[in-house]
Design a protein around this motif. Structure first.
Motif, PDB file in Angstrom:
ATOM      1  N   ALA A 284       0.822  -1.212   0.000  1.00 60.72           N
ATOM      2  CA  ALA A 284       0.000   0.000   0.000  1.00 60.72           C
ATOM      3  C   ALA A 284       0.857   1.264   0.000  1.00 60.72           C
ATOM      4  N   PHE A 285       2.017   1.189   0.664  1.00 55.69           N
ATOM      5  CA  PHE A 285       2.908   2.349   0.707  1.00 55.69           C
ATOM      6  C   PHE A 285       3.973   2.321  -0.388  1.00 55.69           C
ATOM      7  N   SER A 286       4.467   1.152  -0.736  1.00 50.18           N
ATOM      8  CA  SER A 286       5.593   1.080  -1.666  1.00 50.18           C
ATOM      9  C   SER A 286       5.185   0.982  -3.129  1.00 50.18           C
ATOM     10  N   GLN A 287       3.995   0.448  -3.403  1.00 52.03           N
ATOM     11  CA  GLN A 287       3.603   0.207  -4.787  1.00 52.03           C
ATOM     12  C   GLN A 287       2.473   1.105  -5.286  1.00 52.03           C
ATOM     13  N   PHE A 288       1.877   1.879  -4.386  1.00 52.11           N
ATOM     14  CA  PHE A 288       0.771   2.750  -4.784  1.00 52.11           C
ATOM     15  C   PHE A 288       1.051   4.173  -4.317  1.00 52.11           C
ATOM     16  N   GLN A 289       0.688   5.120  -5.148  1.00 50.83           N
ATOM     17  CA  GLN A 289       0.892   6.530  -4.810  1.00 50.83           C
ATOM     18  C   GLN A 289      -0.331   7.346  -5.221  1.00 50.83           C
ATOM     19  N   ILE A 290      -0.492   8.488  -4.553  1.00 47.38           N
ATOM     20  CA  ILE A 290      -1.490   9.466  -4.958  1.00 47.38           C
ATOM     21  C   ILE A 290      -0.768  10.542  -5.764  1.00 47.38           C
ATOM     22  N   TYR A 291      -1.153  10.702  -7.018  1.00 44.27           N
ATOM     23  CA  TYR A 291      -0.511  11.677  -7.901  1.00 44.27           C
ATOM     24  C   TYR A 291      -1.375  12.931  -8.010  1.00 44.27           C
ATOM     25  N   ASN A 292      -0.733  14.089  -7.872  1.00 44.02           N
ATOM     26  CA  ASN A 292      -1.408  15.363  -8.050  1.00 44.02           C
ATOM     27  C   ASN A 292      -1.377  15.714  -9.536  1.00 44.02           C
ATOM     28  N   LEU A 293      -2.480  15.484 -10.235  1.00 46.19           N
ATOM     29  CA  LEU A 293      -2.508  15.670 -11.679  1.00 46.19           C
ATOM     30  C   LEU A 293      -2.727  17.129 -12.080  1.00 46.19           C
ATOM     31  N   TYR A 294      -3.681  17.782 -11.428  1.00 41.29           N
ATOM     32  CA  TYR A 294      -4.017  19.160 -11.797  1.00 41.29           C
ATOM     33  C   TYR A 294      -4.376  19.944 -10.545  1.00 41.29           C
ATOM     34  N   LYS A 295      -4.228  21.257 -10.650  1.00 41.19           N
ATOM     35  CA  LYS A 295      -4.631  22.165  -9.591  1.00 41.19           C
ATOM     36  C   LYS A 295      -5.950  22.839  -9.951  1.00 41.19           C
ATOM     37  N   SER A 296      -6.720  23.180  -8.949  1.00 42.56           N
ATOM     38  CA  SER A 296      -7.942  23.940  -9.174  1.00 42.56           C
ATOM     39  C   SER A 296      -7.612  25.265  -9.865  1.00 42.56           C
ATOM     40  N   ALA A 297      -8.440  25.659 -10.816  1.00 42.31           N
ATOM     41  CA  ALA A 297      -8.299  26.881 -11.609  1.00 42.31           C
ATOM     42  C   ALA A 297      -7.247  26.765 -12.696  1.00 42.31           C
ATOM     43  N   GLN A 298      -6.598  25.611 -12.821  1.00 47.83           N
ATOM     44  CA  GLN A 298      -5.620  25.439 -13.897  1.00 47.83           C
ATOM     45  C   GLN A 298      -6.324  25.398 -15.242  1.00 47.83           C
ATOM     46  N   VAL A 299      -5.837  26.192 -16.202  1.00 47.79           N
ATOM     47  CA  VAL A 299      -6.408  26.211 -17.546  1.00 47.79           C
ATOM     48  C   VAL A 299      -5.947  24.971 -18.296  1.00 47.79           C
ATOM     49  N   ILE A 300      -6.917  24.230 -18.842  1.00 47.88           N
ATOM     50  CA  ILE A 300      -6.633  22.965 -19.523  1.00 47.88           C
ATOM     51  C   ILE A 300      -6.582  23.146 -21.035  1.00 47.88           C
ATOM     52  N   GLY A 301      -7.368  24.051 -21.570  1.00 47.91           N
ATOM     53  CA  GLY A 301      -7.381  24.249 -23.018  1.00 47.91           C
ATOM     54  C   GLY A 301      -8.272  25.415 -23.406  1.00 47.91           C
ATOM     55  N   GLU A 302      -8.362  25.659 -24.702  1.00 49.12           N
ATOM     56  CA  GLU A 302      -9.201  26.716 -25.261  1.00 49.12           C
ATOM     57  C   GLU A 302     -10.402  26.082 -25.959  1.00 49.12           C
ATOM     58  N   VAL A 303     -11.569  26.633 -25.701  1.00 52.03           N
ATOM     59  CA  VAL A 303     -12.797  26.138 -26.313  1.00 52.03           C
ATOM     60  C   VAL A 303     -13.278  27.145 -27.358  1.00 52.03           C
ATOM     61  N   ASP A 304     -13.621  26.657 -28.547  1.00 52.61           N
ATOM     62  CA  ASP A 304     -14.124  27.529 -29.605  1.00 52.61           C
ATOM     63  C   ASP A 304     -15.450  28.157 -29.200  1.00 52.61           C
ATOM     64  N   VAL A 305     -15.631  29.421 -29.571  1.00 55.11           N
ATOM     65  CA  VAL A 305     -16.859  30.149 -29.260  1.00 55.11           C
ATOM     66  C   VAL A 305     -17.535  30.558 -30.574  1.00 55.11           C
ATOM     67  N   TYR A 306     -18.777  30.209 -30.722  1.00 56.78           N
ATOM     68  CA  TYR A 306     -19.551  30.561 -31.919  1.00 56.78           C
ATOM     69  C   TYR A 306     -20.284  31.868 -31.674  1.00 56.78           C
ATOM     70  N   TYR A 339     -15.708  18.500 -25.680  1.00 59.05           N
ATOM     71  CA  TYR A 339     -16.522  19.712 -25.619  1.00 59.05           C
ATOM     72  C   TYR A 339     -17.382  19.826 -26.861  1.00 59.05           C
ATOM     73  N   VAL A 340     -18.367  20.695 -26.776  1.00 59.91           N
ATOM     74  CA  VAL A 340     -19.110  21.144 -27.946  1.00 59.91           C
ATOM     75  C   VAL A 340     -18.806  22.628 -28.117  1.00 59.91           C
ATOM     76  N   THR A 341     -18.886  23.117 -29.341  1.00 62.01           N
ATOM     77  CA  THR A 341     -18.635  24.532 -29.571  1.00 62.01           C
ATOM     78  C   THR A 341     -19.601  25.365 -28.735  1.00 62.01           C
ATOM     79  N   ALA A 342     -19.058  26.251 -27.935  1.00 64.82           N
ATOM     80  CA  ALA A 342     -19.877  27.075 -27.057  1.00 64.82           C
ATOM     81  C   ALA A 342     -20.458  28.259 -27.841  1.00 64.82           C
ATOM     82  N   VAL A 343     -21.661  28.633 -27.512  1.00 67.57           N
ATOM     83  CA  VAL A 343     -22.351  29.711 -28.196  1.00 67.57           C
ATOM     84  C   VAL A 343     -22.387  30.937 -27.292  1.00 67.57           C
ATOM     85  N   ALA A 344     -21.914  32.072 -27.819  1.00 66.72           N
ATOM     86  CA  ALA A 344     -21.931  33.319 -27.053  1.00 66.72           C
ATOM     87  C   ALA A 344     -23.381  33.816 -26.906  1.00 66.72           C
ATOM     88  N   PRO A 345     -23.694  34.537 -25.829  1.00 65.20           N
ATOM     89  CA  PRO A 345     -22.764  34.982 -24.788  1.00 65.20           C
ATOM     90  C   PRO A 345     -22.440  33.869 -23.790  1.00 65.20           C
TER      91      PRO A 345
END
Length: 394
Positions: A284-306, A339-345
């Motif tokens: 449990a300690f030697s073969q398994f770990q908890i990995y911190n993959l992302y932080k809150s508020a971290q930008v992951i990508g850009e989404v197209d806006v229609y 994602y799906v293309t987001a529609v403004a506003p």
């Protein structure tokens, strides 16, 4: 507001493969691959490893099947008592009388684990707790049950109801001791969750589980937990064994800031239980770990806006993402944004995408992504011009 997220019309736009290092997570725009990995395999018929901080299941084997828990039941019995103390309905100095029922079914002549309580004696709740935890006394548990609910049957019904409020859906209790009953059962995962709750919510009482012995009525009995004194950081929690259940253990250990909870059950004897509990907790300690993959508020990508004044909008997470993995899984964990293309506003905080994370042997996890800023819609002229251009472009 932005267009609602439609999971039926997802268009994958970004595939990310994770390369782990001890300090960071490197993201590369590569195609997903899933190489083979050497997963741990417990010798126990039922087994689970849980990370205490996150509650994540790091390893499981037949861990969601209801099983006979034997004396591991007493974790729930103790939780009921501690909850009554926490709510102010019971004190450690309160005394309960040892009934003939408790003495006959859990005392010296019962042939079961006993605290050696005397018939008709009055015993403090604090002593009964030690008798239940350290000595696994059936007489102590029945006395506590009768003292709190009037009867063991009534107490068992309360145990089952309490289990449901804690989210332990597999749990049904027919007694306070773990004495064999065809309807008395709980899964290994739910036993781990129950133990996590007890350690977290009743921390001031948890050290009792690491006490090595307790003396009552002139008889000293040792704690049956095979991890205590043999494994670094071990401090709980409860063994169990009946013919129906085999030999089992709920164990917990802490090393540094990490705590792990294990559950095993169905082993043939004490020797097998000790060997497998030591092996599983070390893994449990030697073969398994908890990995911190992302932080809150971290930008992951850009989404197209229609039809927006901005062509794209950054998409960010609303929470930290941690994942428990076997060390061999590090290079085969993958992610993609859907994602799906987001529609403004679009308003800041609108859900506009999902991050999907996959790892071999684990359920796919989905996390919402939110717009980090407002995007205003184009003017009527701008919309008309965009529509015209789209028609010209086909």
């Amino acid at each position: 507001m932005g267009a609602p997220f439609d999971s039926c019309r997802l268009e994958p736009v970004l595939f990310l493969r994770y390369l782990f290092s001890s300090a960071s997570l490197t993201l590369l725009a590569l195609s997903i691959s899933t190489p083979a990995f050497a997963q741990y395999n417990s010798a126990a018929p039922h087994a689970v490893i849980m990370d205490f901080e996150t509650g994540q299941i790091l390893y499981e084997k037949n861990a969601r099947q209801p099983m006979a828990p034997a004396s591991m039941t007493k974790i729930m019995t103790v939780e009921m008592v501690l909850e009554a103390i926490k709510s102010g309905n019971l004190s450690l100095d309160a005394k309960f009388t040892v009934s003939e029922e408790a003495w006959r079914r859990g005392g010296t002549k019962s042939g079961s684990s006993t605290m050696f309580l005397k018939l008709g004696s009055q015993v403090r709740v604090e002593d009964l707790l030690r008798g239940a935890i350290i000595q696994s006394g059936n007489d102590a548990c029945i006395t506590l049950a009768e003292g709190l609910a009037g009867s063991e049957d009534g107490f068992a019904a309360q145990m089952s109801a309490r289990a449901k409020t804690l989210g332990l859906e597999s749990a049904t209790f027919r007694n306070s001791t773990g004495w064999p009953h065809p309807e008395h059962e709980i899964s290994a995962v739910d036993l781990a969750s129950l133990s996590r709750h007890l350690i977290s919510e009743h921390a001031e009482f948890y050290p009792i589980y690491s006490e090595r012995s307790f003396t009552w009525n002139g008889i000293t009995q040792s704690n049956r937990n095979p991890l205590l004194g043999k494994l670094t950081g071990a401090d709980g929690i409860k063994t169990g064994s009946t013919e129906a259940s085999g030999f089992g253990l709920v164990g917990s250990a802490k090393r540094g800031d990490d705590r792990r909870i294990i559950v095993i059950n169905g082993l043939a004897n004490k020797a097998e239980r000790q060997a497998e509990s030591l092996a599983l907790m070390e893994a449990a300690f030697s073969q398994f770990q908890i990995y911190n993959l992302y932080k809150s508020a971290q930008v992951i990508g850009e989404v197209d806006v229609y039809m927006g004044k901005s062509a794209t909008v950054p998409a960010a997470l609303g929470e930290d993402i941690k994942m428990g993995l076997h060390i061999s899984q590090r290079g085969s964990t993958s992610a993609k944004v859907e994602y799906v293309t987001a529609v403004a506003p679009i308003a800041k905080g609108d859900k506009i995408a999902e991050l999907v994370i996959s790892a071999p042997g684990k359920d796919t996890q989905r996390y919402p992504l939110f717009a980090t800023q407002d995007v205003k819609a184009k003017s009527l002229f701008g919309k008309a011009w965009t529509s015209l251009l789209n028609k010209i472009r086909g």
